[in-house]
Design a protein around this motif. Structure first.
Motif, PDB file in Angstrom:
ATOM      1  N   UNK A  38      41.200  50.388  31.726  1.00 56.98           N
ATOM      2  CA  UNK A  38      42.013  50.325  30.524  1.00 56.98           C
ATOM      3  C   UNK A  38      43.431  49.937  30.886  1.00 56.98           C
ATOM      4  N   UNK A  39      44.078  49.325  29.903  1.00 61.73           N
ATOM      5  CA  UNK A  39      45.478  48.943  30.073  1.00 61.73           C
ATOM      6  C   UNK A  39      46.229  49.300  28.814  1.00 61.73           C
ATOM      7  N   UNK A  40      47.161  50.221  28.959  1.00 62.41           N
ATOM      8  CA  UNK A  40      48.023  50.625  27.851  1.00 62.41           C
ATOM      9  C   UNK A  40      49.256  49.731  27.831  1.00 62.41           C
ATOM     10  N   UNK A  41      49.922  49.610  26.691  1.00 60.94           N
ATOM     11  CA  UNK A  41      51.115  48.767  26.612  1.00 60.94           C
ATOM     12  C   UNK A  41      52.150  49.154  27.662  1.00 60.94           C
ATOM     13  N   UNK A  42      52.621  48.161  28.403  1.00 65.49           N
ATOM     14  CA  UNK A  42      53.651  48.392  29.397  1.00 65.49           C
ATOM     15  C   UNK A  42      53.180  49.057  30.672  1.00 65.49           C
ATOM     16  N   UNK A  43      51.878  49.227  30.823  1.00 67.07           N
ATOM     17  CA  UNK A  43      51.351  49.905  32.010  1.00 67.07           C
ATOM     18  C   UNK A  43      50.379  49.006  32.760  1.00 67.07           C
ATOM     19  N   UNK A  44      50.117  49.378  34.006  1.00 68.35           N
ATOM     20  CA  UNK A  44      49.145  48.655  34.814  1.00 68.35           C
ATOM     21  C   UNK A  44      47.728  48.989  34.346  1.00 68.35           C
ATOM     22  N   UNK A  45      46.823  48.052  34.567  1.00 70.51           N
ATOM     23  CA  UNK A  45      45.414  48.332  34.287  1.00 70.51           C
ATOM     24  C   UNK A  45      44.902  49.344  35.292  1.00 70.51           C
ATOM     25  N   UNK A  46      44.118  50.299  34.829  1.00 71.02           N
ATOM     26  CA  UNK A  46      43.649  51.374  35.699  1.00 71.02           C
ATOM     27  C   UNK A  46      42.151  51.587  35.524  1.00 71.02           C
ATOM     28  N   UNK A  93      43.713  48.949  25.728  1.00 72.22           N
ATOM     29  CA  UNK A  93      42.613  47.992  25.689  1.00 72.22           C
ATOM     30  C   UNK A  93      41.662  48.363  26.816  1.00 72.22           C
ATOM     31  N   UNK A  94      40.398  48.474  26.507  1.00 66.31           N
ATOM     32  CA  UNK A  94      39.395  48.885  27.483  1.00 66.31           C
ATOM     33  C   UNK A  94      38.567  47.675  27.905  1.00 66.31           C
ATOM     34  N   UNK A  95      38.359  47.556  29.205  1.00 67.38           N
ATOM     35  CA  UNK A  95      37.616  46.451  29.801  1.00 67.38           C
ATOM     36  C   UNK A  95      36.526  46.990  30.713  1.00 67.38           C
ATOM     37  N   UNK A  96      35.505  46.197  30.915  1.00 75.41           N
ATOM     38  CA  UNK A  96      34.550  46.506  31.968  1.00 75.41           C
ATOM     39  C   UNK A  96      34.585  45.379  33.002  1.00 75.41           C
ATOM     40  N   UNK A  97      34.184  45.692  34.197  1.00 71.68           N
ATOM     41  CA  UNK A  97      34.149  44.730  35.291  1.00 71.68           C
ATOM     42  C   UNK A  97      33.378  45.382  36.423  1.00 71.68           C
TER      43      UNK A  97
END
Length: 116
Positions: A38-46, A93-97
């Motif tokens: 996930x990536x929150x506004x202004x933050x790194x994807x984690x 925003x949530x992503x898969x990979x």
């Protein structure tokens, strides 16, 4: 080429649940491990959660332990993220990979917004 498509996001009140599916399409899909990020506004994807595609063993970041559950369905080439007891800090925003992620596999993601 494999495409990963996330869905299931939305706006929910604090305390509510959401279930996010991520489906792989394209050539035969047989990863070693998958992850939800996930990536929150202004933050790194984690990395939020990971799962071994074969054994089903899982791991989670501390902030979601006990609230989120990652699972997979081999037949559907799908990995799920069940999210319970959502709080505003889960907004992202949530992503898969794959895990670790491959640059060419990032999809559009799905927006999760949790209101207080």
């Amino acid at each position: 080429q494999v495409q990963l498509v996330e869905s299931g996001g939305g706006s929910v009140p604090a305390g509510g649940p959401l279930r996010l599916p991520c489906t792989a399409s394209g050539r035969t899909f047989s990863p070693a491990t998958m992850g939800w990020y996930r990536q929150a506004p202004g933050k790194e994807r984690e990395l939020v959660a990971g799962i071994d595609w074969n054994s089903g063993s899982t791991h989670y970041r501390d902030s979601v332990k006990g609230r989120f559950t990652i699972s997979r369905d081999h037949a559907k080439n799908t990995v799920y993220l069940q999210m319970n007891s959502l709080n505003p800090q889960d907004t992202a925003i949530y992503y898969c990979n794959l895990n670790p992620p491959r640059p060419g596999f990032w999809g559009q993601g799905t927006q999760v917004t949790v209101s207080s």
